[in-house]
Design a protein around this motif. Structure first.
Motif, mmCIF file in Angstrom:
data_model
loop_
_atom_site.group_PDB
_atom_site.id
_atom_site.type_symbol
_atom_site.label_atom_id
_atom_site.label_comp_id
_atom_site.label_asym_id
_atom_site.label_seq_id
_atom_site.Cartn_x
_atom_site.Cartn_y
_atom_site.Cartn_z
ATOM 1 N N HIS A 158 0.947 -1.212 0.012
ATOM 2 C CA HIS A 158 -0.028 -0.144 -0.002
ATOM 3 C C HIS A 158 0.902 1.318 0.051
ATOM 4 O O HIS A 158 1.965 1.143 0.712
ATOM 5 N N GLY A 181 0.783 3.619 1.645
ATOM 6 C CA GLY A 181 0.763 4.206 3.313
ATOM 7 C C GLY A 181 2.016 3.444 3.637
ATOM 8 O O GLY A 181 2.775 4.048 4.390
ATOM 9 N N GLN A 182 2.147 2.101 3.266
ATOM 10 C CA GLN A 182 3.384 1.298 3.971
ATOM 11 C C GLN A 182 4.694 1.904 3.148
ATOM 12 O O GLN A 182 5.665 1.886 3.862
ATOM 13 N N ASP A 234 5.615 5.016 4.892
ATOM 14 C CA ASP A 234 6.234 4.548 6.287
ATOM 15 C C ASP A 234 7.718 3.952 5.916
ATOM 16 O O ASP A 234 8.389 4.296 6.876
ATOM 17 N N ILE A 240 9.568 12.779 8.112
ATOM 18 C CA ILE A 240 8.262 12.451 8.902
ATOM 19 C C ILE A 240 8.085 14.298 9.443
ATOM 20 O O ILE A 240 6.685 14.410 9.504
ATOM 21 N N HIS A 283 4.226 15.855 8.210
ATOM 22 C CA HIS A 283 3.529 16.671 9.059
ATOM 23 C C HIS A 283 3.209 17.836 8.680
ATOM 24 O O HIS A 283 1.960 18.509 8.628
ATOM 25 N N GLU A 287 0.554 17.438 5.986
ATOM 26 C CA GLU A 287 -0.805 17.160 6.864
ATOM 27 C C GLU A 287 -1.510 18.421 7.148
ATOM 28 O O GLU A 287 -2.947 18.377 6.877
ATOM 29 N N SER A 288 -0.618 19.179 7.893
ATOM 30 C CA SER A 288 -1.150 20.410 8.377
ATOM 31 C C SER A 288 -1.981 21.169 7.262
ATOM 32 O O SER A 288 -2.894 21.824 7.471
ATOM 33 N N GLY A 301 -3.353 20.167 4.638
ATOM 34 C CA GLY A 301 -4.628 19.527 4.087
ATOM 35 C C GLY A 301 -4.201 18.848 2.885
ATOM 36 O O GLY A 301 -4.992 19.075 1.796
ATOM 37 N N ARG A 355 -3.678 16.009 1.346
ATOM 38 C CA ARG A 355 -4.385 14.900 0.979
ATOM 39 C C ARG A 355 -5.972 15.430 0.562
ATOM 40 O O ARG A 355 -6.302 15.191 -0.605
ATOM 41 N N SER A 356 -6.480 16.393 1.266
ATOM 42 C CA SER A 356 -7.881 16.706 1.170
ATOM 43 C C SER A 356 -7.821 17.515 -0.024
ATOM 44 O O SER A 356 -8.782 17.644 -1.035
ATOM 45 N N ILE A 371 -7.861 15.341 -3.029
ATOM 46 C CA ILE A 371 -9.195 14.646 -3.252
ATOM 47 C C ILE A 371 -9.998 15.664 -3.953
ATOM 48 O O ILE A 371 -10.980 15.482 -4.820
ATOM 49 N N ASN A 372 -9.954 16.962 -3.476
ATOM 50 C CA ASN A 372 -10.958 18.088 -3.829
ATOM 51 C C ASN A 372 -10.487 18.447 -5.611
ATOM 52 O O ASN A 372 -11.559 18.560 -6.251
#
Lengths: 312, 270
Positions: A223, A225-226, A229, A239, A243, A246-247, A249, A251-252, A255-256
């Motif tokens: 995956h 995600g793996q 990692d 990492i 962060h 992610e902060s 957004g 990913r979103s 997707i948007n």
């Protein structure tokens, strides 16, 4: 087998380049046509050895597989123009975003009882033979016709058959996808430059990083995600960087983006179906050239063009 | 070795209760082998009800036990260590539960050569579903590690780690339990908003978390893969996940773990 392209823009160029580089088709077996000879891609096609003509009809006559490689609003005009020349042997492949198989079949049925239509969604990296293509077969296209197209498109990347109702989602993801990647690469390069790298090197490294990551994913059972990692040592640089993503957004946002592109494709299709595209969307000079070729074509009024005129 | 074990607790608060109950429920140690000390009567009733012996004298715990858990509040611990120091011998295994008190401090305040360990459990030890990490002091060896793991695995997951991971464990799992409660509450509230009674929603929320966690632990699959498995194309789950991503849930959770870990580090310095 000969292949024809109605339209001699980016898509025709990319596919012609890809097919010839793959060795699946010789350049002289490819014809491309456009009333507009000023397009930069026209000289590119000529240099490749592709037969270029201003006559769409000539393209149809010399092809077995006919790609409609024009912008979606132009499709109906093209269909009206070349409809009379479509024969049972032709496989008509539309690459136009948001243009449904049924709308094409409806147009062509005025000329030909059982037109073979395949709808296709590809993307620009076909030019380097790393395209992502899906196709859906129309009412009268056989399994062999689909397989033939699949063979062609598989020579320039990944190709698979899907149900037509998934094509808008594919547009959002892999159709528009290279643009998201180019944006990301531009920004990554900026990051590199900010931290001291020369621009050219930054671009080269960024692109290679994405290419390598994509290749790893395609060749792995794991995956994403793996795989992510696996890159993130505890407390390490990666990492910390993630962060931040992610902060923000990250990913979103992606997707948007896929969602927006898919929804817009559907909107354009509905606009087309409801015949709401104005002639302002089409260059007047282009329209005039098309009308010269096909005097039977009628333009309804000054304010609105009826996209689905049937021959009277 | 376990048969000769006499377990003592200095401090009788929730953490100590949790560990002791875990040990008892798993049948690893008989209640009569457990002695607990606390300054007041307040906390000792629960212990007595379980059959454990109680005292108000910390020194007595050291004299009667060979495995001693130090379960006082962190700021009290240094005083307690000085108090019990005379009774600590080479046969003792001393396990400190105090957040923020380093092995170095513990070893400094106890006789040289004492076998010292630091343990960071979390609250669900009480229901034998805890997550615990421990670190070995300089005179503690594999023997002590094995013994502790054996005893405490009855309370949940128990792993030996380097000492720096203990503060991270606090941020992830010590405090982490509270994050889960918050999430569960929010899940239930969402359900209540959509028309489900609160009590039912709460129970379902808890079971959902339990089930998901169980699948993670039992399949060993990456959570991203398990998440993907639940997401039918165009279905309900992916729509909901999009909302979570829009709210930057991941980054917020990372922030929480980071904040708690940093706070644990800061408190240790005080």
């Amino acid at each position: 087998m000969s292949v024809g392209f109605i339209g001699a823009g980016q898509l025709a160029f990319a596919l012609a380049r890809g097919f010839t580089a793959a060795g699946i088709l010789a350049a002289h077996k490819i014809t491309a046509s456009s009333p507009d000879t000023d397009l930069p891609t026209v000289s590119g096609l000529r240099k490749m050895g592709v037969n270029f003509t201003v006559s769409n009809k000539d393209t149809v006559k010399s092809s077995d597989v006919l790609f409609l490689a024009v912008k979606p609003p132009i499709i109906p005009f093209i269909l009206d123009e070349v409809g009379p020349d479509i024969e049972p042997r032709h496989i008509v492949v539309s690459c136009a975003a948001g243009v449904t198989i049924s709308s094409i079949e409806k147009k062509l049925s005025a000329f030909c009882p059982t037109p073979k239509v395949i709808r296709c969604m590809t993307n620009t990296p076909v030019i380097v033979r790393e395209g992502a293509t899906v196709y859906a077969t129309g009412t009268h296209a056989d399994v062999e016709d689909g397989k033939l197209l699949e063979q062609l498109m598989a020579s320039v990347g990944f190709c698979t058959e899907v149900e037509e109702d998934l094509i808008d989602a594919v547009t959002g993801l892999s159709g528009s996808g290279p643009a998201y990647a180019f944006t990301a690469l531009d920004a990554l390069a900026d990051g590199g430059v900010k931290m001291g790298l020369p621009r050219r090197l930054a671009v080269r490294l960024g692109a290679q990083a994405l290419l390598g990551a994509a290749k790893m994913l395609l060749e792995s059972d794991q995956h994403p995600g793996q795989l992510k990692d696996n890159v993130c040592s505890p407390g390490g640089a990666t990492i910390h960087a993630l962060h931040f993503l992610e902060s923000g957004g990250f990913r979103s946002l992606l997707i948007n983006a896929v969602e927006a592109s898919c929804i817009r494709t559907r909107e354009l299709q509905h606009l087309a179906d409801r015949e709401k595209i104005s002639p302002a969307d089409i260059k007047k000079t282009l329209l005039d050239k098309v009308k010269l070729e096909s005097p039977s074509l009628s333009v309804a009024s000054a304010s609105k063009v009826s996209l689905f005129n049937t021959k009277s | 070795e376990v048969g000769e074990l006499r377990v003592g607790f200095v401090g009788a608060g929730r953490m100590a209760v949790g560990l002791a109950q875990g040990l008892l429920r798993a049948g690893k140690v008989p209640a009569s082998s457990i002695l607990v000390s606390a300054p007041s009567e307040k906390n000792l009733d629960t212990w007595r009800e379980s059959g454990c012996r109680t005292t108000h004298c910390n020194l007595e715990v050291l004299q009667e036990s060979n495995l001693v858990f130090l379960a006082t509040k962190p700021h009290i611990l240094p005083h307690v260590l000085l108090e019990i120091r005379p009774a600590v011998g080479p046969h003792h295994i001393v396990v400190s539960l105090a957040a923020g008190v380093s092995l170095q401090t513990l070893q400094r305040l106890l006789p040289t050569g004492t076998k010292v360990l630091r343990l960071m459990p979390n609250l669900p030890c009480v229901v034998q579903a805890g997550a615990m990490v421990f670190a070995l002091g300089s005179c503690a060896s594999d023997r002590e590690a094995t013994l502790l793991k054996h005893l405490l695995s009855s309370c949940g997951l128990c792993e030996e780690v380097p000492e720096p991971y203990i503060n991270i464990h606090t941020g992830l799992s010590g405090s982490g339990v509270a994050y889960v409660y918050l999430f569960a509450e929010a899940l239930a509230e969402g359900a209540v908003k959509m028309g489900m009674p609160g009590g039912l929603a709460s129970r379902i929320a808890a079971q959902t978390l339990l089930g998901a966690a169980k699948m993670m632990l039992e399949t060993g699959e990456h959570p991203a893969k398990l998440r993907g498995d639940v997401c039918t194309p165009g279905g309900t789950t992916i729509h909901a996940l999009h909302q979570l991503e829009k709210g930057a849930l991941r980054a917020t959770v990372m922030n929480a773990v980071e904040a708690a870990t940093n706070r644990a580090c800061d408190m240790a310095k005080d």
